[in-house]
Design an enzyme around this catalytic site. Sequence first.
Site, PDB file in Angstrom:
ATOM      1  N   GLU A 230       0.892  -1.176   0.000  1.00 38.41           N
ATOM      2  CA  GLU A 230       0.000   0.000   0.000  1.00 38.41           C
ATOM      3  C   GLU A 230       0.917   1.209   0.000  1.00 38.41           C
ATOM      4  OE1 GLU A 230      -3.119  -0.200  -0.218  1.00 38.41           O
ATOM      5  OE2 GLU A 230      -3.788  -2.061   0.697  1.00 38.41           O
ATOM      6  N   CYS A 264      -2.317   8.885   2.694  1.00 35.46           N
ATOM      7  CA  CYS A 264      -2.099   8.371   1.330  1.00 35.46           C
ATOM      8  C   CYS A 264      -3.311   8.668   0.458  1.00 35.46           C
ATOM      9  CB  CYS A 264      -1.811   6.878   1.375  1.00 35.46           C
ATOM     10  SG  CYS A 264      -3.078   5.964   2.256  1.00 35.46           S
TER      11      CYS A 264
HETATM   12  P1  NAP Z   1       8.370   5.150   4.572  1.00 30.70           P
HETATM   13  O1  NAP Z   1       9.567   5.957   4.827  1.00 30.70           O
HETATM   14  O2  NAP Z   1       8.346   4.285   3.389  1.00 30.70           O
HETATM   15  O3  NAP Z   1       8.153   4.291   5.903  1.00 30.70           O
HETATM   16  C1  NAP Z   1       7.148   3.320   6.001  1.00 30.70           C
HETATM   17  C2  NAP Z   1       7.707   2.115   6.718  1.00 30.70           C
HETATM   18  O4  NAP Z   1       8.670   1.481   5.872  1.00 30.70           O
HETATM   19  C3  NAP Z   1       8.433   2.445   8.010  1.00 30.70           C
HETATM   20  O5  NAP Z   1       8.217   1.413   8.942  1.00 30.70           O
HETATM   21  C4  NAP Z   1       9.887   2.480   7.581  1.00 30.70           C
HETATM   22  O6  NAP Z   1      10.779   2.245   8.618  1.00 30.70           O
HETATM   23  C5  NAP Z   1       9.895   1.350   6.575  1.00 30.70           C
HETATM   24  N1  NAP Z   1      10.977   1.433   5.596  1.00 30.70           N
HETATM   25  C6  NAP Z   1      11.500   2.536   5.041  1.00 30.70           C
HETATM   26  N2  NAP Z   1      12.451   2.204   4.146  1.00 30.70           N
HETATM   27  C7  NAP Z   1      12.518   0.851   4.145  1.00 30.70           C
HETATM   28  C8  NAP Z   1      13.313  -0.094   3.437  1.00 30.70           C
HETATM   29  N3  NAP Z   1      14.216   0.292   2.547  1.00 30.70           N
HETATM   30  N4  NAP Z   1      13.119  -1.403   3.676  1.00 30.70           N
HETATM   31  C9  NAP Z   1      12.188  -1.796   4.563  1.00 30.70           C
HETATM   32  N5  NAP Z   1      11.418  -0.956   5.275  1.00 30.70           N
HETATM   33  C10 NAP Z   1      11.561   0.350   5.066  1.00 30.70           C
HETATM   34  O7  NAP Z   1       7.062   5.978   4.454  1.00 30.70           O
HETATM   35  P2  NAP Z   1       6.709   7.320   5.179  1.00 30.70           P
HETATM   36  O8  NAP Z   1       7.381   8.414   4.456  1.00 30.70           O
HETATM   37  O9  NAP Z   1       6.939   7.176   6.628  1.00 30.70           O
HETATM   38  O10 NAP Z   1       5.121   7.315   4.919  1.00 30.70           O
HETATM   39  C11 NAP Z   1       4.563   8.049   3.920  1.00 30.70           C
HETATM   40  C12 NAP Z   1       4.239   7.251   2.686  1.00 30.70           C
HETATM   41  O11 NAP Z   1       3.378   6.169   3.006  1.00 30.70           O
HETATM   42  C13 NAP Z   1       3.502   8.100   1.697  1.00 30.70           C
HETATM   43  O12 NAP Z   1       3.958   7.858   0.408  1.00 30.70           O
HETATM   44  C14 NAP Z   1       2.064   7.615   1.858  1.00 30.70           C
HETATM   45  O13 NAP Z   1       1.250   7.876   0.757  1.00 30.70           O
HETATM   46  C15 NAP Z   1       2.266   6.167   2.123  1.00 30.70           C
HETATM   47  N6  NAP Z   1       1.076   5.575   2.748  1.00 30.70           N
HETATM   48  C16 NAP Z   1       0.317   4.730   2.021  1.00 30.70           C
HETATM   49  C17 NAP Z   1      -0.850   4.189   2.557  1.00 30.70           C
HETATM   50  C18 NAP Z   1      -1.701   3.256   1.759  1.00 30.70           C
HETATM   51  O14 NAP Z   1      -2.543   2.587   2.357  1.00 30.70           O
HETATM   52  N7  NAP Z   1      -1.550   3.166   0.459  1.00 30.70           N
HETATM   53  C19 NAP Z   1      -1.205   4.522   3.860  1.00 30.70           C
HETATM   54  C20 NAP Z   1      -0.400   5.385   4.578  1.00 30.70           C
HETATM   55  C21 NAP Z   1       0.746   5.897   4.005  1.00 30.70           C
HETATM   56  P3  NAP Z   1      11.624   3.447   9.271  1.00 30.70           P
HETATM   57  O15 NAP Z   1      10.642   4.360   9.902  1.00 30.70           O
HETATM   58  O16 NAP Z   1      12.508   2.764  10.247  1.00 30.70           O
HETATM   59  O17 NAP Z   1      12.380   4.094   8.141  1.00 30.70           O
END
Ligand code: NAP
Length: 457
Positions: A230, A264
């Site tokens: 997602e 999101c």
């Molecule tokens: P993010 O940096 O991708 O973090 C999300 C999760 O992924 C965190 O637990 C993060 O851990 C982990 N993570 C980051 N890099 C990783 C990697 N290389 N390998 C494995 N895990 C990894 O996202 P964000 O910036 O916090 O959140 C915003 C994004 O999420 C936006 O793009 C938003 O649209 C999307 N989102 C989508 C939905 C949906 O249902 N489609 C819902 C909510 C949010 P760490 O914190 O330790 O880096």
Amino acid sequence: MSITSTNPATGQQLKTFSALSNEILQIKILEADRAFQKYRQTTWAQRSAWLHRAAELLRDEQQSLAWAKLMTLEMGKPIEQAIAEVQKCASVCEYYADHGAEFLAPEKCSTDASESWLEYQPLGAILAVMPWNFPFWQVFRFAAPTLMAGNVALLKHASNVPQCAITIEEIFLKAGFPPGVFQTLLISAPQVELVISAPQVKAATLTGSEPAGISLAQAAGKVLKKTVLELGGSDPFIVTTSADLDEAVAVAVKARMLNNGQSCIAAKRFIVVESIAAAFTSKFVQAFSQLQIGDPLDKQTNVGPLATLAGCAEIDRQVQASITGGAECLIGGKKWSELPGYFYEPTILKNIPPTCATYRDEFFGPVALLFTVSDLDEAIALANDSPFGLGASAWTQDAAEQQRLIRELESGAVFINGMVKSDPRLPFGGIKRSGYGRELGRPGILEFVNIKTIWVK
Ligand code: NAP
């Protein structure tokens, strides 16, 4: 590595934790597998009772207020929204507690066998990598169906919400789920690959950014494990001539500002036909000017801080690049500095040119992109001119226009005359770079089961 909880409204550190060592992580994975061997034998009625108990805990007024405050302190969402989020978590537990057995019941098939049917059996330990923006809801909407199906859960939450992550494990234990069935892993992103490659872990889901999704999908692909992703969105909000303008504007503001603009499925691109563009724009700007920015613990606040310093810097970079690239800034356009936290002014950018580097970006903050188009053809073309496809909202009273929007918009959901929202009863997920797979509804519980075909003669 340390995992730190920081209050984004003040910039002050709240608590620091050490990430688990790889040795402890391995022990926890083995514990999950041991727990699964027993948990898979439990009945649907027993799992349903534990989910109902979790819902009761979440509905307790005093407790839920304390958990809502924890969310607000760790990531800055307005307190009223945090309270509503805890209640929504109760509703997803109740939904799968009440409907899980029906969703998972064996299904007969007519074939050449004396009897043939499908069974939906659990897989084992499922890893969930979750974001900070809905720190409770994102986890519960994964956990409720996963646990109801008889799987066990391993949570790697975002590094800025460790206290929420720990609390969620405590809630499942308090609800009666056996130890090891739901475990929070305080680990860093690079440790995720160790988890997905462990033979005891059978599949994974990630909600977050595209780079994180790609990274998890690559790691899972190497060991041939299923993923549900997602990811981001830049959802359109289309307003045509026949729309109820006042209602459309009121919902447009709410849809963009929910969670301080960090959702999101927030409406991010407002696409308005020319004949009503002037009226829509003046009402939209007026409504933005009335939003209260400030302390998210204050019930009067509409817009709190962004969750992280980096997120605040990134939204400002995108806004400045858009203005330099030709967009017109109608309101806002800068950081809000009356308090020391990571605040950004509610901002409207009009007509970013397609040539601008930010034109196809997701803006994860209180920034609306406004476009005017000459007709519905142009509106649909612009809406689809995005790498993402999560949920589209379209406002029209015209039945023929509604049919076209439903058929032609490239997204996982279309909401007509309403705001895109998640609901336990409705499948949720995206297409294109917004990800794949579905959460919620019946499709959500069937993502992590073995659909076993049985043929008996
Ligand atoms: P993010 O940096 O991708 O973090 C999300 C999760 O992924 C965190 O637990 C993060 O851990 C982990 N993570 C980051 N890099 C990783 C990697 N290389 N390998 C494995 N895990 C990894 O996202 P964000 O910036 O916090 O959140 C915003 C994004 O999420 C936006 O793009 C938003 O649209 C999307 N989102 C989508 C939905 C949906 O249902 N489609 C819902 C909510 C949010 P760490 O914190 O330790 O880096």
